[in-house]
Design a protein around this motif. Structure first.
Motif, short mmCIF file in Angstrom:
data_model
loop_
_atom_site.label_atom_id
_atom_site.label_comp_id
_atom_site.label_asym_id
_atom_site.label_seq_id
_atom_site.Cartn_x
_atom_site.Cartn_y
_atom_site.Cartn_z
N VAL A 14 32.29 -13.80 50.41
CA VAL A 14 31.67 -12.08 51.72
C VAL A 14 31.03 -12.44 52.36
O VAL A 14 30.70 -12.55 53.54
CB VAL A 14 31.86 -11.36 50.78
CG1 VAL A 14 32.11 -10.23 51.32
CG2 VAL A 14 33.56 -11.31 50.22
N ASP A 15 30.05 -12.74 51.53
CA ASP A 15 28.03 -12.66 52.79
C ASP A 15 27.68 -13.70 53.64
O ASP A 15 27.61 -13.62 54.48
CB ASP A 15 27.42 -12.74 51.80
CG ASP A 15 26.89 -11.15 50.86
OD1 ASP A 15 27.71 -9.94 51.28
OD2 ASP A 15 26.11 -10.52 50.13
N ARG A 16 29.06 -14.58 53.64
CA ARG A 16 29.07 -16.03 54.52
C ARG A 16 29.98 -15.62 55.47
O ARG A 16 30.30 -16.46 56.65
CB ARG A 16 29.11 -17.04 53.85
CG ARG A 16 27.94 -17.64 52.77
CD ARG A 16 29.00 -18.46 52.43
NE ARG A 16 28.77 -20.15 52.61
CZ ARG A 16 29.27 -20.94 51.73
NH1 ARG A 16 29.54 -21.05 51.13
NH2 ARG A 16 29.11 -22.46 52.84
N GLY A 17 30.65 -14.23 55.57
CA GLY A 17 31.57 -13.50 56.81
C GLY A 17 33.05 -14.16 56.54
O GLY A 17 33.37 -13.38 57.49
N ALA A 18 33.55 -13.93 55.35
CA ALA A 18 34.63 -14.81 55.20
C ALA A 18 35.84 -13.01 54.99
O ALA A 18 35.73 -12.73 54.66
CB ALA A 18 35.36 -15.38 53.73
N PRO A 19 36.73 -12.89 56.20
CA PRO A 19 37.45 -12.15 55.97
C PRO A 19 38.21 -12.20 54.57
O PRO A 19 38.66 -11.02 54.14
CB PRO A 19 38.22 -11.48 56.80
CG PRO A 19 38.59 -13.78 57.93
CD PRO A 19 36.60 -14.42 57.14
N ILE A 20 38.56 -12.90 54.31
CA ILE A 20 39.36 -13.09 52.97
C ILE A 20 39.22 -13.72 52.30
O ILE A 20 38.38 -15.50 51.97
CB ILE A 20 41.21 -13.62 53.36
CG1 ILE A 20 41.74 -12.61 54.54
CG2 ILE A 20 42.13 -13.87 51.96
CD1 ILE A 20 42.84 -12.80 54.85
N VAL A 21 38.44 -13.79 50.63
CA VAL A 21 38.07 -14.27 49.97
C VAL A 21 39.38 -14.38 49.20
O VAL A 21 39.33 -13.70 47.87
CB VAL A 21 37.02 -13.95 49.68
CG1 VAL A 21 36.27 -14.86 48.13
CG2 VAL A 21 36.22 -13.71 50.44
N ILE A 22 40.03 -15.61 48.55
CA ILE A 22 40.87 -15.96 47.44
C ILE A 22 40.52 -16.41 45.91
O ILE A 22 39.76 -17.31 45.89
CB ILE A 22 41.70 -16.72 48.00
CG1 ILE A 22 42.48 -16.76 48.93
CG2 ILE A 22 42.41 -17.01 46.63
CD1 ILE A 22 43.16 -16.87 49.91
N ALA A 23 40.04 -16.01 45.07
CA ALA A 23 39.29 -15.87 43.94
C ALA A 23 39.43 -16.88 43.07
O ALA A 23 40.87 -16.68 42.97
CB ALA A 23 39.15 -14.63 42.76
N ASP A 24 40.14 -18.82 42.52
CA ASP A 24 40.50 -19.27 42.04
C ASP A 24 40.49 -19.19 40.99
O ASP A 24 39.76 -19.93 40.54
CB ASP A 24 40.42 -20.43 43.22
CG ASP A 24 41.80 -21.92 42.66
OD1 ASP A 24 42.26 -21.34 42.25
OD2 ASP A 24 41.13 -22.90 43.25
N LEU A 25 41.76 -18.66 40.06
CA LEU A 25 41.73 -18.52 38.95
C LEU A 25 42.72 -19.08 38.39
O LEU A 25 43.47 -19.31 37.29
CB LEU A 25 41.75 -17.17 38.27
CG LEU A 25 40.76 -16.59 38.79
CD1 LEU A 25 41.36 -14.49 38.96
CD2 LEU A 25 39.55 -16.16 37.59
N THR A 26 43.19 -20.70 38.95
CA THR A 26 44.78 -21.42 38.79
C THR A 26 44.31 -21.59 37.29
O THR A 26 44.94 -22.47 36.25
CB THR A 26 45.04 -21.71 39.66
OG1 THR A 26 43.87 -23.01 40.19
CG2 THR A 26 46.03 -21.16 40.65
N ALA A 27 42.58 -22.38 37.42
CA ALA A 27 42.40 -23.31 36.10
C ALA A 27 42.05 -22.55 34.73
O ALA A 27 40.81 -23.06 34.34
CB ALA A 27 41.46 -24.17 36.99
N THR A 28 41.71 -20.87 34.92
CA THR A 28 41.03 -20.22 34.63
C THR A 28 42.44 -19.70 33.60
O THR A 28 43.42 -19.32 33.53
CB THR A 28 41.03 -18.61 35.64
OG1 THR A 28 39.62 -19.14 35.73
CG2 THR A 28 40.08 -17.76 33.39
N ASN A 29 41.92 -19.77 32.09
CA ASN A 29 42.81 -19.27 30.89
C ASN A 29 42.80 -18.25 29.85
O ASN A 29 42.71 -18.03 29.29
CB ASN A 29 43.46 -20.60 29.78
CG ASN A 29 42.36 -21.38 29.86
OD1 ASN A 29 40.76 -20.52 29.23
ND2 ASN A 29 42.01 -22.73 29.40
#
Length: 133
Positions: free
Chosen positions: A44-59
């Motif tokens: 976010v602090d790098r300026g991304a207006p949308i940050v997607i938390a990629d939890l597709t490998a998170t179980n």
């Protein structure tokens, strides 16, 4: 793909586009929840207006991980950006429901699906990123 500072979690996505994804670990618990939070905030602090938390490998995600996601979502909103999640594991989605994560964070089944919705949102979507009943 670029490395976020400190923890080695990767941020990937088209940096010229409106979103960036942050790939999160297979397990999120008290041992790494602070790092997960810091990596999401760094995007976010790098300026991304949308940050997607990629939890597709998170179980697995415990309450410390849920808290990190909720706090990251609040921080992101305070910066005028949006945190979204991509998660598919049934147990993880159930935990998000029980812990209240879905009340503050939109969840899609994949990063691609989360990235499709424009930043101004689609009024036809619910907080879970699906069409209303």
């Amino acid at each position: 793909m670029s490395e976020l500072p400190g923890r080695g979690l990767s941020a990937c996505g088209d940096q010229s586009a409106d979103w960036v994804s942050v790939r999160l670990p297979a397990e999120i618990d008290i041992a790494n929840a602070a790092d997960v939070y810091a990596d999401l905030i760094a995007a976010v602090d790098r300026g991304a207006p949308i940050v997607i938390a990629d939890l597709t490998a998170t179980n697995f995600c415990d309450c410390a991980g849920a808290r990190a996601l909720i706090l990251a979502s609040r921080h992101t909103a305070s910066r005028g950006a949006e945190l979204r999640a991509a998660a598919a594991a049934r147990a993880l989605l159930r935990m998000f429901e029980l812990a209240g994560v879905k009340a503050v964070l939109r969840v899609w089944p994949s990063v691609a699906a989360a990235a499709l919705v424009p930043s101004d949102g689609d009024p036809g979507l619910t907080r879970r990123g699906t069409a209303p009943d």
